[in-house]
Design a protein around this motif. Structure first.
Motif, mmCIF file in Angstrom:
data_model
loop_
_atom_site.group_PDB
_atom_site.id
_atom_site.type_symbol
_atom_site.label_atom_id
_atom_site.label_comp_id
_atom_site.label_asym_id
_atom_site.label_seq_id
_atom_site.Cartn_x
_atom_site.Cartn_y
_atom_site.Cartn_z
ATOM 1 N N GLU A 45 0.827 -1.209 0.000
ATOM 2 C CA GLU A 45 0.000 0.000 0.000
ATOM 3 C C GLU A 45 0.859 1.256 0.000
ATOM 4 O O GLU A 45 0.543 2.245 -0.663
ATOM 5 C CB GLU A 45 -0.937 0.000 1.208
ATOM 6 C CG GLU A 45 -2.133 -0.915 1.066
ATOM 7 C CD GLU A 45 -3.286 -0.503 1.976
ATOM 8 O OE1 GLU A 45 -3.454 0.708 2.215
ATOM 9 O OE2 GLU A 45 -4.001 -1.393 2.456
ATOM 10 N N LYS A 61 0.707 3.929 -3.088
ATOM 11 C CA LYS A 61 0.369 5.347 -2.919
ATOM 12 C C LYS A 61 1.496 6.239 -3.407
ATOM 13 O O LYS A 61 1.259 7.304 -3.995
ATOM 14 C CB LYS A 61 0.054 5.650 -1.459
ATOM 15 C CG LYS A 61 -0.468 7.078 -1.266
ATOM 16 C CD LYS A 61 -1.198 7.264 0.035
ATOM 17 C CE LYS A 61 -1.887 8.622 0.087
ATOM 18 N NZ LYS A 61 -2.666 8.817 1.329
ATOM 19 N N TRP A 87 1.161 6.418 -7.077
ATOM 20 C CA TRP A 87 0.002 7.244 -7.423
ATOM 21 C C TRP A 87 0.353 8.718 -7.293
ATOM 22 O O TRP A 87 0.015 9.533 -8.168
ATOM 23 C CB TRP A 87 -1.183 6.892 -6.507
ATOM 24 C CG TRP A 87 -2.363 7.802 -6.726
ATOM 25 C CD1 TRP A 87 -3.294 7.718 -7.718
ATOM 26 C CD2 TRP A 87 -2.715 8.950 -5.938
ATOM 27 N NE1 TRP A 87 -4.211 8.733 -7.603
ATOM 28 C CE2 TRP A 87 -3.871 9.503 -6.520
ATOM 29 C CE3 TRP A 87 -2.166 9.549 -4.812
ATOM 30 C CZ2 TRP A 87 -4.491 10.638 -6.002
ATOM 31 C CZ3 TRP A 87 -2.778 10.683 -4.294
ATOM 32 C CH2 TRP A 87 -3.926 11.219 -4.881
ATOM 33 N N LEU A 88 1.035 9.085 -6.209
ATOM 34 C CA LEU A 88 1.439 10.479 -6.007
ATOM 35 C C LEU A 88 2.413 10.929 -7.091
ATOM 36 O O LEU A 88 2.331 12.060 -7.589
ATOM 37 C CB LEU A 88 2.084 10.644 -4.627
ATOM 38 C CG LEU A 88 1.143 10.634 -3.427
ATOM 39 C CD1 LEU A 88 1.926 10.522 -2.125
ATOM 40 C CD2 LEU A 88 0.278 11.903 -3.414
ATOM 41 N N SER A 127 0.193 11.247 -10.418
ATOM 42 C CA SER A 127 -0.948 12.172 -10.357
ATOM 43 C C SER A 127 -0.597 13.514 -9.753
ATOM 44 O O SER A 127 -1.356 14.481 -9.900
ATOM 45 C CB SER A 127 -2.074 11.550 -9.529
ATOM 46 O OG SER A 127 -1.706 11.486 -8.154
ATOM 47 N N GLY A 142 -0.760 14.013 -6.721
ATOM 48 C CA GLY A 142 -1.664 14.156 -5.587
ATOM 49 C C GLY A 142 -3.036 14.700 -5.943
ATOM 50 O O GLY A 142 -3.857 14.961 -5.055
ATOM 51 N N GLU A 197 -6.657 14.457 -6.805
ATOM 52 C CA GLU A 197 -7.704 13.441 -6.662
ATOM 53 C C GLU A 197 -8.571 13.316 -7.908
ATOM 54 O O GLU A 197 -9.310 12.346 -8.061
ATOM 55 C CB GLU A 197 -8.593 13.771 -5.455
ATOM 56 C CG GLU A 197 -7.930 13.525 -4.105
ATOM 57 C CD GLU A 197 -7.793 12.038 -3.798
ATOM 58 O OE1 GLU A 197 -8.624 11.247 -4.276
ATOM 59 O OE2 GLU A 197 -6.833 11.663 -3.083
ATOM 60 N N TYR A 224 -6.774 8.087 -5.024
ATOM 61 C CA TYR A 224 -5.994 6.936 -4.594
ATOM 62 C C TYR A 224 -6.861 5.788 -4.109
ATOM 63 O O TYR A 224 -6.624 4.629 -4.451
ATOM 64 C CB TYR A 224 -5.014 7.343 -3.483
ATOM 65 C CG TYR A 224 -4.363 6.147 -2.829
ATOM 66 C CD1 TYR A 224 -3.449 5.363 -3.531
ATOM 67 C CD2 TYR A 224 -4.704 5.764 -1.528
ATOM 68 C CE1 TYR A 224 -2.866 4.245 -2.952
ATOM 69 C CE2 TYR A 224 -4.123 4.651 -0.942
ATOM 70 C CZ TYR A 224 -3.220 3.892 -1.662
ATOM 71 O OH TYR A 224 -2.662 2.775 -1.092
ATOM 72 N N GLU A 225 -7.866 6.074 -3.291
ATOM 73 C CA GLU A 225 -8.687 5.001 -2.730
ATOM 74 C C GLU A 225 -9.413 4.224 -3.820
ATOM 75 O O GLU A 225 -9.530 2.995 -3.760
ATOM 76 C CB GLU A 225 -9.686 5.579 -1.723
ATOM 77 C CG GLU A 225 -9.055 6.085 -0.434
ATOM 78 C CD GLU A 225 -8.313 4.998 0.330
ATOM 79 O OE1 GLU A 225 -8.747 3.823 0.277
ATOM 80 O OE2 GLU A 225 -7.286 5.308 0.965
ATOM 81 N N LYS A 253 -6.824 2.043 -5.568
ATOM 82 C CA LYS A 253 -6.474 0.876 -4.750
ATOM 83 C C LYS A 253 -7.554 -0.195 -4.841
ATOM 84 O O LYS A 253 -7.259 -1.391 -4.963
ATOM 85 C CB LYS A 253 -6.267 1.296 -3.298
ATOM 86 C CG LYS A 253 -5.818 0.142 -2.395
ATOM 87 C CD LYS A 253 -5.503 0.620 -0.980
ATOM 88 C CE LYS A 253 -6.779 0.912 -0.210
ATOM 89 N NZ LYS A 253 -6.508 1.145 1.231
ATOM 90 N N CYS A 274 -1.416 0.572 -14.177
ATOM 91 C CA CYS A 274 -2.085 1.820 -13.800
ATOM 92 C C CYS A 274 -1.515 2.922 -14.683
ATOM 93 O O CYS A 274 -0.380 3.365 -14.489
ATOM 94 C CB CYS A 274 -1.851 2.127 -12.321
ATOM 95 S SG CYS A 274 -2.422 0.815 -11.212
#
Length: 404
Positions: free
Chosen positions: A228, A232, A235-236, A239, A241, A243, A276-277, A280, A315
């Motif tokens: 996890e 993350k 993802w950061l 992206s 950060g 959303e 992110y959620e 995931k 991803c």
């Protein structure tokens, strides 16, 4: 090819043409798919993550510099593999000669051998324990690490930047992460016990019951903390950060298609994934999709051991091709195998409808020799009905709408 399609080549989030044998298209229509075509590429191309390809003339010096820095390099010391598609036969010969010389030098130079080991470890080496890897670091030799789709995407990012084709970046979870998840989560024993019952392969109801039980077990098992954390972090990185930054989360299996076995379309794809959620959760769902009823039955019938196949999640940055058009380009005629033509299919919206065969797309045949001479090369075209298109859904996800 861009002068035939002024909007140029769009690699939308599906990038279906990147996976010659891993797309969802069935049979010969999946052969040699090489690109997604879209009308909205121009405005979005600048936002894609593109990794530069090493210049062939400078590869040796650049390679040594990267080794000295202890970073990953797209050059194998053991095989002498360079950018073979771009170099041609002369490049292959030069690469082979360079590799032979490198092996002789390294055998008498322990210091450099240690530097090679550092570079291999940065790249993963034989014992790659990374749980996520940026697509920009992958090559088509990494299928065993990240599956076919992710490996092919990495290869395209490295090979196409010099010719002006932007490929959206992202990252991939790894086969190592998947195996760790199943092992440490106690899922493997559960799966083996459930799938060892031979009666499920002749009883559809039992198969559905067992398949659901396995998928529920996977979804009920949380990811390991280190996975996890890295998920993350990636993802950061991609992206920033944001959303509202959108991803496509797709399956990438380590089992490669064979002449008598195709794994196309057996696992899940999720589009317009925001936050992110949500990402995931979609990665979790992709992992569970290795055990759809169809996939379980297919592997059993073809003699593939369930535990030998790992699933990774690709991803990748989404490109909003639904504001224009997208499709698939094949490097040869998919029906006859004739390699002197390019076969292009395209429809409105996201490319998923074309890939899944749920829409009747426009089609073009382009004759390569005439194209190379700069002459009118379109030898056939067919206008499809294009009655539906796939678009973003408000708040995330995608939906199909009528075009009439």
């Amino acid at each position: 090819f861009a002068h035939l399609f002024p909007a140029a080549l769009l690699f939308d989030s599906l990038c279906r043409g990147i996976m010659p044998v891993h797309s969802k298209m069935s049979g010969a229509r999946r052969v040699a798919a090489v690109a997604a075509v879209g009308a909205s590429a121009g405005a979005l191309a600048g936002t894609a993550f593109v990794a530069p390809r090493l210049n062939a003339a400078k590869t040796s010096n650049t390679h040594d510099q990267m080794l000295n820095s202890g970073v990953a390099v797209p050059f194998s010391e053991s095989t002498g593999r360079l950018n073979i598609p771009a170099l041609g036969m002369a490049g292959i010969a030069a690469a082979a000669a360079g590799a032979s010389k490198a092996r002789r030098c390294h055998a008498s130079n322990p210091t450099k051998q240690r530097k090679v080991a550092v570079a291999l470890q940065a790249r993963g080496g034989d014992d790659d324990t990374r749980v996520c890897i940026p697509l920009e670091e992958l090559r088509n030799t990494d299928v065993d690490k990240v599956g076919g789709k992710s490996a092919s995407l990495g290869e395209m990012i490295s090979q196409l930047s010099d010719v002006g084709v932007p490929v959206p970046g992202g990252f991939s979870t790894t086969a190592y992460a998947y195996k760790e998840f199943l092992d440490k989560g106690g899922i493997n024993d559960f799966i083996n016990e459930k799938l060892s019952d031979e009666t499920i392969y002749t009883d559809v109801n039992k198969l559905m019951e067992v398949g659901k039980a396995v998928r529920d077990k996977i979804m009920d098992t949380p990811f390991q903390p280190n996975f996890e954390e890295e998920l993350k972090a990636q993802w950061l990185r991609v992206s920033g950060g944001d959303e509202k930054f959108t991803f496509a989360v797709r399956s990438s299996a380590t089992a490669e298609d064979l002449p008598d076995a195709s794994f196309a379309g057996q696992q899940e794809t999720y589009l317009n994934v925001m936050g992110y959620e949500d990402m995931k959760q979609k990665v979790h769902l992709v992992f569970a999709s290795l055990f759809t009823d169809r996939a379980i039955s297919y592997r059993h019938d073809r003699g593939f051991e369930h535990e030998k196949v790992q699933l990774c999640a690709t991803c990748q940055k989404m490109v909003r091709s639904e504001t224009g058009a997208a499709g698939v380009m094949f490097s040869l005629d998919t029906e006859s195998g004739f390699d002197k033509v390019v076969f292009v299919t395209s429809a409105y919206g996201l490319g998923e409808t074309v890939v899944g065969g749920t829409v009747n797309p426009d089609e073009w045949y382009v004759f390569k020799p005439t194209l190379a001479e700069g002459k009118n090369a379109i030898i056939a075209r067919t206008m499809g009905s294009k009655l539906i298109k796939m678009v973003y859904k408000a708040g995330g996800g995608s939906e199909t709408v009528d075009t009439s």
